[in-house]
Design a protein around this motif. Structure first.
Motif, mmCIF file in Angstrom:
data_model
loop_
_atom_site.group_PDB
_atom_site.id
_atom_site.type_symbol
_atom_site.label_atom_id
_atom_site.label_comp_id
_atom_site.label_asym_id
_atom_site.label_seq_id
_atom_site.Cartn_x
_atom_site.Cartn_y
_atom_site.Cartn_z
ATOM 1 N N GLN A 36 0.719 -0.982 0.042
ATOM 2 C CA GLN A 36 0.124 0.060 0.303
ATOM 3 C C GLN A 36 0.873 1.280 0.010
ATOM 4 O O GLN A 36 1.873 1.237 0.721
ATOM 5 C CB GLN A 36 -0.936 0.092 1.235
ATOM 6 C CG GLN A 36 -1.656 -1.298 1.263
ATOM 7 C CD GLN A 36 -2.974 -1.331 0.256
ATOM 8 O OE1 GLN A 36 -3.677 -0.475 0.033
ATOM 9 N NE2 GLN A 36 -2.762 -2.281 -0.513
ATOM 10 N N TRP A 37 0.652 2.240 -1.017
ATOM 11 C CA TRP A 37 1.467 3.523 -0.996
ATOM 12 C C TRP A 37 0.434 4.710 -0.913
ATOM 13 O O TRP A 37 -0.623 4.641 -1.433
ATOM 14 C CB TRP A 37 2.005 3.633 -2.420
ATOM 15 C CG TRP A 37 3.067 2.469 -2.720
ATOM 16 C CD1 TRP A 37 2.992 0.923 -3.105
ATOM 17 C CD2 TRP A 37 4.590 2.377 -2.381
ATOM 18 N NE1 TRP A 37 4.017 0.458 -3.035
ATOM 19 C CE2 TRP A 37 5.120 1.056 -2.657
ATOM 20 C CE3 TRP A 37 5.301 3.774 -2.016
ATOM 21 C CZ2 TRP A 37 6.486 0.942 -2.637
ATOM 22 C CZ3 TRP A 37 6.720 3.306 -2.074
ATOM 23 C CH2 TRP A 37 7.202 2.041 -2.226
ATOM 24 N N ARG A 38 1.016 5.677 -0.304
ATOM 25 C CA ARG A 38 0.481 7.029 -0.484
ATOM 26 C C ARG A 38 1.283 7.740 -1.340
ATOM 27 O O ARG A 38 2.450 7.982 -1.505
ATOM 28 C CB ARG A 38 0.700 7.549 1.008
ATOM 29 C CG ARG A 38 -0.266 7.313 2.111
ATOM 30 C CD ARG A 38 -0.394 8.142 3.325
ATOM 31 N NE ARG A 38 1.053 8.367 3.813
ATOM 32 C CZ ARG A 38 1.400 7.931 5.003
ATOM 33 N NH1 ARG A 38 0.703 6.741 5.345
ATOM 34 N NH2 ARG A 38 2.407 8.112 5.317
ATOM 35 N N MET A 39 0.718 7.991 -2.413
ATOM 36 C CA MET A 39 0.982 8.873 -3.602
ATOM 37 C C MET A 39 1.148 10.312 -3.466
ATOM 38 O O MET A 39 0.406 10.898 -2.734
ATOM 39 C CB MET A 39 0.229 8.691 -4.862
ATOM 40 C CG MET A 39 0.149 7.097 -5.137
ATOM 41 S SD MET A 39 1.648 6.302 -5.634
ATOM 42 C CE MET A 39 1.480 4.782 -5.272
ATOM 43 N N PRO A 40 2.170 10.756 -3.867
ATOM 44 C CA PRO A 40 2.313 12.341 -4.312
ATOM 45 C C PRO A 40 1.157 12.838 -5.138
ATOM 46 O O PRO A 40 0.696 12.110 -5.873
ATOM 47 C CB PRO A 40 3.683 12.605 -4.920
ATOM 48 C CG PRO A 40 3.978 11.339 -5.457
ATOM 49 C CD PRO A 40 3.054 10.191 -4.827
ATOM 50 N N LEU A 41 0.937 14.216 -5.019
ATOM 51 C CA LEU A 41 0.125 14.806 -5.846
ATOM 52 C C LEU A 41 0.606 15.636 -6.824
ATOM 53 O O LEU A 41 1.530 16.047 -6.589
ATOM 54 C CB LEU A 41 -1.158 15.784 -4.841
ATOM 55 C CG LEU A 41 -1.946 14.914 -4.080
ATOM 56 C CD1 LEU A 41 -2.738 16.111 -3.082
ATOM 57 C CD2 LEU A 41 -2.862 14.228 -4.702
ATOM 58 N N LEU A 42 0.005 15.479 -8.040
ATOM 59 C CA LEU A 42 0.658 15.885 -9.331
ATOM 60 C C LEU A 42 -0.650 17.181 -9.716
ATOM 61 O O LEU A 42 -1.605 16.781 -10.111
ATOM 62 C CB LEU A 42 1.026 15.152 -10.457
ATOM 63 C CG LEU A 42 1.523 15.813 -11.542
ATOM 64 C CD1 LEU A 42 2.402 14.804 -12.106
ATOM 65 C CD2 LEU A 42 0.585 16.023 -12.783
ATOM 66 N N PRO A 410 6.070 5.828 -7.950
ATOM 67 C CA PRO A 410 5.095 6.512 -7.446
ATOM 68 C C PRO A 410 4.771 7.870 -8.121
ATOM 69 O O PRO A 410 3.587 8.269 -8.141
ATOM 70 C CB PRO A 410 5.727 6.796 -5.920
ATOM 71 C CG PRO A 410 6.523 5.602 -5.623
ATOM 72 C CD PRO A 410 7.333 5.390 -6.700
ATOM 73 N N LEU A 411 6.022 8.601 -8.545
ATOM 74 C CA LEU A 411 5.717 9.894 -9.164
ATOM 75 C C LEU A 411 5.127 9.441 -10.870
ATOM 76 O O LEU A 411 4.222 10.388 -11.320
ATOM 77 C CB LEU A 411 6.832 10.635 -9.579
ATOM 78 C CG LEU A 411 7.622 11.262 -8.172
ATOM 79 C CD1 LEU A 411 8.822 11.889 -8.584
ATOM 80 C CD2 LEU A 411 6.629 12.255 -7.952
ATOM 81 N N LYS A 412 5.637 8.411 -11.428
ATOM 82 C CA LYS A 412 4.875 8.173 -12.532
ATOM 83 C C LYS A 412 3.647 7.689 -12.569
ATOM 84 O O LYS A 412 2.593 7.925 -13.406
ATOM 85 C CB LYS A 412 5.813 7.161 -13.255
ATOM 86 C CG LYS A 412 7.389 7.410 -13.511
ATOM 87 C CD LYS A 412 8.253 6.425 -14.144
ATOM 88 C CE LYS A 412 9.468 6.619 -14.390
ATOM 89 N NZ LYS A 412 10.415 5.602 -14.510
ATOM 90 N N PHE A 413 3.327 7.049 -11.512
ATOM 91 C CA PHE A 413 2.053 6.586 -11.090
ATOM 92 C C PHE A 413 1.097 7.856 -11.108
ATOM 93 O O PHE A 413 -0.234 7.892 -11.553
ATOM 94 C CB PHE A 413 1.795 5.579 -9.782
ATOM 95 C CG PHE A 413 0.701 4.833 -9.463
ATOM 96 C CD1 PHE A 413 0.576 3.689 -9.625
ATOM 97 C CD2 PHE A 413 -0.528 5.546 -9.307
ATOM 98 C CE1 PHE A 413 -0.751 2.970 -9.455
ATOM 99 C CE2 PHE A 413 -1.665 5.020 -8.760
ATOM 100 C CZ PHE A 413 -1.666 3.716 -9.268
ATOM 101 N N ALA A 414 1.422 8.850 -10.111
ATOM 102 C CA ALA A 414 0.655 9.869 -9.993
ATOM 103 C C ALA A 414 0.352 10.829 -11.197
ATOM 104 O O ALA A 414 -0.702 11.216 -11.602
ATOM 105 C CB ALA A 414 1.302 10.837 -8.825
ATOM 106 N N GLN A 415 1.487 10.521 -12.255
ATOM 107 C CA GLN A 415 1.423 11.381 -13.375
ATOM 108 C C GLN A 415 0.225 10.619 -14.441
ATOM 109 O O GLN A 415 -0.804 11.343 -15.013
ATOM 110 C CB GLN A 415 2.660 11.527 -14.162
ATOM 111 C CG GLN A 415 2.573 12.363 -15.490
ATOM 112 C CD GLN A 415 3.592 12.367 -15.969
ATOM 113 O OE1 GLN A 415 4.617 11.402 -16.385
ATOM 114 N NE2 GLN A 415 4.554 13.487 -16.631
#
Length: 430
Positions: A36-42, A410-415
């Motif tokens: 489980q991951w908490r993602m950054p916001l873009l 995680p960054l690519k996931f958010a994008q």
């Protein structure tokens, strides 16, 4: 000794598959579940109109001079402003116009730390390693069913994978060479394998319509159907009480009778718009462009085919089998879906080197693995990367060739979530 009968060979092959399946089931540990991951916001900052692209770039069979895992080891960690610049993106529309969107990142401190993976020492070369271990999915009852049905063909000669009913994840080099968009990207299309029905419209609703749709809904809730990787698809069909399995078989036979006897064909859909990260462009990221070799294609028409979710895994090599899977449309097997699985030889934060046999045409395929969902007993496939293809990589000043994949971080996931849903906050926890 005379020739061995085909039936004997098939029996031996089935025995080997049974052994592989049982060993695989023993090796999979109950403790290995999707993290489980908490993602950054873009967030979007500004969108500006750019001049229309020339669409003049030729398609490239191979990439040369890539800064790979070894080359990137000595690079400093990028700053937040640098990441924001690399994750800003261009959008090309169906009418040939183009925009640039700059972004801002939020919540990087709240998101889990992405661990650094040190590369291993084992290596392999070439597109095909010794004996070709690829499998052609010739049976239409498999090629048009999950997970193989998520694989699509891109009109520029690549593959891709459905990540929503209207979005395809593929490699950036399938639409852009780093300097300009490919000539074939001006009128981009995506092909999905479909069976040709004999009873279009008129006879489809007779009797079996409700049962057929019910079966499709059951497939959506279960990730163990029609798989040659060792799943329990046949057993799962029997759920729902006494006689359930028999009904499942009856429905499947009716489906086969209603389908054309010929192979499935591509149903093509126009691409409405294409998103490419700025990190892929030449001059924007001199040494890390290979990390951004991914793009999202938004389709003009939604597909009724089941798609595959994205997932994040810190290390593939640390999993019990350390194995990845992907399917694509290799050039040497025209219009045939080709499946393969293999182990990962080296991994970094953004790249995977692996042993998978592949040919041009498979670039852009979705790399996936299977883990159990947290707190549940069922397996779930998720895409953890994009197959970038056969590349010549700079290793200590010497060019060596590898099959490379770009990892979903995680960054690519958010994008990608932002591109698909219009708001990365929807995927803040995954």
């Amino acid at each position: 000794m005379g020739p061995v009968p085909v039936c004997v060979l098939l029996s031996a092959a089935l025995c080997v598959l049974s052994v592989v399946r049982s060993v695989s089931a023993e090796d999979e540990d109950e403790d290995y579940t999707w993290p489980q991951w908490r993602m950054p916001l873009l967030r979007e900052k500004r969108t500006v109109r750019l001049t229309n692209p020339a669409f003049s770039a030729p398609a490239q069979a191979e990439r040369h001079g890539t800064c790979g895992i070894e080359c990137q080891q000595g690079l400093p960690d990028p700053s937040v402003s640098e990441l924001e610049r690399l994750l800003s993106y261009e959008t090309v529309y169906e009418n040939g116009t183009r925009t640039l969107t700059t972004i801002a990142l939020q919540g990087l401190n709240e998101a889990e730390t992405w661990p650094r993976n040190a590369p291993g020492r084992t290596r392999q070369k070439r597109e095909v390693y010794g004996v070709d271990t690829r499998f052609t999915i010739a049976d239409k009852q498999y090629s048009t069913k999950y997970p193989f049905s998520t694989s699509v063909k891109v009109s520029t000669g690549c593959s891709g994978v459905l990540v929503s009913p209207k979005h395809v994840l593929t490699a950036a080099h399938c639409v852009h060479d780093g300097r300009d968009y490919l000539s074939g990207a001006q009128k981009l299309r995506v092909g999905v394998l479909k069976l040709k029905s004999r009873r279009r419209g008129k006879g489809r609703g007779r009797g079996g319509k409700g049962r057929k749709r019910k079966g499709q809904e059951e497939d959506t809730d279960n990730d163990n159907d029609n798989d040659i990787e060792g799943d329990r698809g046949e057993a799962e069909e029997g759920k729902g009480g006494k006689g359930g399995r028999r009904k499942g078989r009856k429905g499947r036979n009716r489906s086969r009778r209603s389908a054309d006897s010929g192979p499935p064909s591509f149903r093509w859909t126009t691409v409405k718009q294409t998103h490419v990260p700025k990190g892929w462009f030449k001059g924007e990221s001199q040494n890390v462009s290979s990390d951004y070799d991914y793009a999202i294609l938004e389709l003009k028409r939604s597909q009724k085919t089941r798609f595959m979710d994205l997932g994040i895994i810190p290390s593939v090599k640390k999993l019990p089998a350390g194995r990845i899977h992907f399917s694509g449309f290799d050039d040497d097997r025209p219009d045939q879906l080709v499946y393969r699985f293999c182990s990962v030889s080296e991994e970094s934060n953004d790249l995977l080197y692996q042993y998978c046999d592949a040919k041009p045409g498979s670039s852009g395929s979705g790399i996936y693995i299977r883990l159990k969902e947290a707190g549940k007993k069922r397996w779930k496939r998720k895409i953890i990367g994009v197959f970038s293809g056969h590349q010549w990589v700079d290793v200590n000043g010497v060019q060596q060739d590898y099959n490379v994949a770009v990892r979903i971080t995680p960054l690519k996931f958010a994008q990608i979530c932002h591109w698909v849903h219009g708001d990365s906050g929807i995927c803040k926890a995954t």
